[in-house]
Design an enzyme around this catalytic site. Structure first.
Site, PDB file in Angstrom:
ATOM      1  CG  ASP A 311       4.839  -5.140   2.182  1.00 45.52           C
ATOM      2  OD1 ASP A 311       5.664  -4.791   3.048  1.00 45.52           O
ATOM      3  OD2 ASP A 311       3.833  -4.464   1.888  1.00 45.52           O
TER       4      ASP A 311
HETATM    5  C1  26A Z   1       0.838   0.902  11.581  1.00 43.02           C
HETATM    6  N1  26A Z   1       1.053   1.209  10.183  1.00 43.02           N
HETATM    7  C2  26A Z   1       1.481   2.546   9.885  1.00 43.02           C
HETATM    8  C3  26A Z   1       0.883   0.243   9.209  1.00 43.02           C
HETATM    9  C4  26A Z   1       1.017   0.493   7.816  1.00 43.02           C
HETATM   10  C5  26A Z   1       0.898  -0.597   6.934  1.00 43.02           C
HETATM   11  N2  26A Z   1       0.659  -1.844   7.348  1.00 43.02           N
HETATM   12  C6  26A Z   1       0.527  -2.022   8.669  1.00 43.02           C
HETATM   13  N3  26A Z   1       0.630  -1.021   9.589  1.00 43.02           N
HETATM   14  N4  26A Z   1       1.247   1.598   7.068  1.00 43.02           N
HETATM   15  C7  26A Z   1       1.275   1.213   5.782  1.00 43.02           C
HETATM   16  N5  26A Z   1       1.058  -0.101   5.697  1.00 43.02           N
HETATM   17  C8  26A Z   1       0.988  -0.956   4.507  1.00 43.02           C
HETATM   18  O1  26A Z   1       2.230  -1.019   3.888  1.00 43.02           O
HETATM   19  C9  26A Z   1       1.974  -1.606   2.613  1.00 43.02           C
HETATM   20  C10 26A Z   1       3.127  -1.352   1.692  1.00 43.02           C
HETATM   21  O2  26A Z   1       4.297  -1.869   2.193  1.00 43.02           O
HETATM   22  C11 26A Z   1       0.030  -0.473   3.436  1.00 43.02           C
HETATM   23  O3  26A Z   1      -1.267  -0.949   3.677  1.00 43.02           O
HETATM   24  C12 26A Z   1       0.647  -1.035   2.143  1.00 43.02           C
HETATM   25  O4  26A Z   1      -0.127  -2.053   1.570  1.00 43.02           O
END
Ligand code: 26A
Length: 356
Positions: A311
Site C-alpha cells: 500500500d
Molecule cells: C475485502 N478485503 C479482503 C480487504 C482487505 C483489506 N483492505 C480492504 N479489503 N483485506 C486486508 N486488507 C487490508 O490490507 C492492508 C495491508 O495491505 C488490511 O486492513 C491491511 O491494513
C-alpha cells in the site's frame, strides 16, 4: 501564485481496523490459512478476532489497503490533497479510523452505517510474512447512493485522479465503474491496485470490466500470477509463485495488462508489478521492453512487519503521478515509502515526517 487545488486525489475502498498479532505455524494451521495471503472471513474464521484481542496482546491499527495508500499519499503531498471514501459503522473502531485519518491530514468521507459494525482485519504476522482475514462489516455496505450524494459528488468532479483498491470489487462495482467512466470521459487518471490473488480468481468479471479504463494497474507477483492464470497467459502454481514463476513470466503478464484495449486513448496504460525485494517490473502500452527498477535495500533486522508495504509503494507512486513526476521517480518514491513503512508497526509511516 496560482492557488493550489485541493483534493486532487480521490480514493475508494474498504476502511478496516487491523487487529495485529504475532503468530506461528500453529496459528496458521488453526485457522487453515497461508502465511502470506488475504481472504474474506468465513464462519470458521470468526473466532480469530476475540482470540487475538483476549489472548494474544493484539495491537489495533488503522487499515484498509487503499486507506493506507491514501494516508501515505497525503504524507507526501501538500495539505488537503487526498480524500478517501468507504463505509464504517457507528462505533469505537470507526472512531479510531476517523482519528487516525485526521492525525494524518487525510480527509475521510465515510458512509456511516447505523446497524452494521466497522469492518476488521485480523493480521497474523510471521517473520517476513503477513496473513489477513477480513470481516468487512459496514465496509460491505458502501453504495452508489453515497458516491452520488450532493456532499460527495462535487469531490469526485473536482479530483484529477481516482485510486481504487481492488478489494472494493467485492463490495460495490457500480461505484468503481462510475469513477472509471468519469475518468475516461474527463481524461482523468484512473489507478487500480489488484489487491489480492483472490480478486482476479473470484471476481474476474468485475475486475475485467474495469480493465479498459485503467491508466495504471498495480499488483504484486502473486496478484499478477493469478491475473495471468485466469487470463490464460500463464500457468503458475499460485501456492509457490516465486518457485514456479520467473521474471520472464511476470514480464509477459505485465506486458499483457499494459496492452489490453483502452477506452481513453489519450494516455498509455502502465502496468506495475512489485516482486518483494526483487526489481519492480513496469510495462508501458505499446512498448516492447518491460523495465526493471531495483527496490531500496533495507536491513532484515529493521523490518518490523511487511503489513502495508504494498500500500505504501502505491502511495509513493501515486503521489508522484499527482506531482507530475516522471515514471522513474514516481516508482522510486514508491520504493522509498515502502521501505519506510517496513520499519513501522502496522500499515503506517514514520513521524516526524521524512521527506523524499
Ligand atoms: C475485502 N478485503 C479482503 C480487504 C482487505 C483489506 N483492505 C480492504 N479489503 N483485506 C486486508 N486488507 C487490508 O490490507 C492492508 C495491508 O495491505 C488490511 O486492513 C491491511 O491494513
Amino acid at each position: 501564485m496560482a492557488a493550489q487545488k485541493n483534493f486532487r486525489l480521490l480514493c475508494l475502498e474498504n476502511p478496516l481496523l487491523d487487529i495485529i498479532a504475532d503468530g506461528d505455524q500453529a496459528t496458521l494451521d488453526t485457522y487453515k490459512i497461508k502465511a502470506n495471503d488475504a481472504i474474506l472471513a468465513e464462519p470458521q474464521h470468526l473466532g480469530i478476532y476475540d482470540d487475538f484481542l483476549n489472548n494474544r496482546n493484539a495491537v489495533l491499527s488503522a487499515g484498509g489497503a487503499a486507506q493506507n495508500t491514501a494516508r501515505g499519499a497525503q504524507y507526501i503531498l501538500p495539505a488537503d490533497s487526498v480524500v478517501y471514501l468507504g463505509g464504517v459503522g457507528k462505533d469505537k473502531y470507526g472512531e479510531i479510523l476517523g482519528e487516525t485519518a485526521a492525525k494524518a491530514g487525510l480527509r475521510v468521507e465515510y458512509r456511516v452505517d447505523e446497524k452494521v459494525p466497522t469492518g476488521r482485519c485480523a493480521v497474523v504476522v510471521t517473520p517476513g510474512n503477513r496473513s489477513m482475514i477480513t470481516d468487512l462489516g459496514a465496509a460491505n455496505h458502501y453504495d452508489l447512493e453515497h458516491l452520488k450524494s450532493p456532499a460527495i459528488w462535487p469531490l469526485v468532479e473536482a479530483a484529477e485522479a481516482y485510486y481504487i483498491g481492488g478489494y472494493h470489487l467485492t463490495v460495490c462495482p457500480p461505484a468503481i465503474m462510475t469513477l472509471a467512466k468519469e475518468s475516461a470521459a474527463k481524461n482523468k487518471t484512473f489507478i487500480l491496485s489488484i489487491s489480492a490473488p483472490f480478486i482476479p480468481l473470484a471476481f474476474k468479471d468485475a475486475l475485467d470490466a474495469t480493465l479498459p479504463y485503467l491508466d495504471y494497474v498495480v499488483g504484486n507477483e502473486g496478484e499478477a500470477a493469478a491475473f495471468g492464470n485466469v487470463h490464460g497467459i500463464s500457468n503458475i502454481d499460485l501456492a509457490d509463485v516465486d518457485g514456479t514463476s520467473t521474471t520472464e513470466d511476470l514480464k509477459k503478464i505485465a506486458q499483457y495488462m499494459a496492452d489490453l484495449p483502452k477506452e481513453n486513448t489519450q494516455r498509455k496504460r502502465v502496468a506495475i508489478i512489485t516482486h518483494g525485494s526483487q526489481p519492480t517490473l513496469v510495462a508501458i502500452q505499446g512498448e516492447t521492453e518491460v523495465k526493471e527498477f531495483p527496490v531500496r535495500a533495507i536491513a532484515a533486522d529493521s523490518i518490523v512487519d511487511t503489513l502495508g508495504a504494498g500500500d505504501a509503494f502505491a502511495a509513493g507512486f501515486v503521489a508522484g503521478v499527482i506531482e507530475g513526476k516522471s515514471l522513474e521517480t514516481s516508482i522510486d518514491q514508491g520504493q522509498w515509502l515502502a521501505s519506510l513503512s517496513l520499519t513501522q508497526l502496522g500499515a503506517s509511516y514514520p513521524f516526524p515526517k521524512q521527506t523524499y
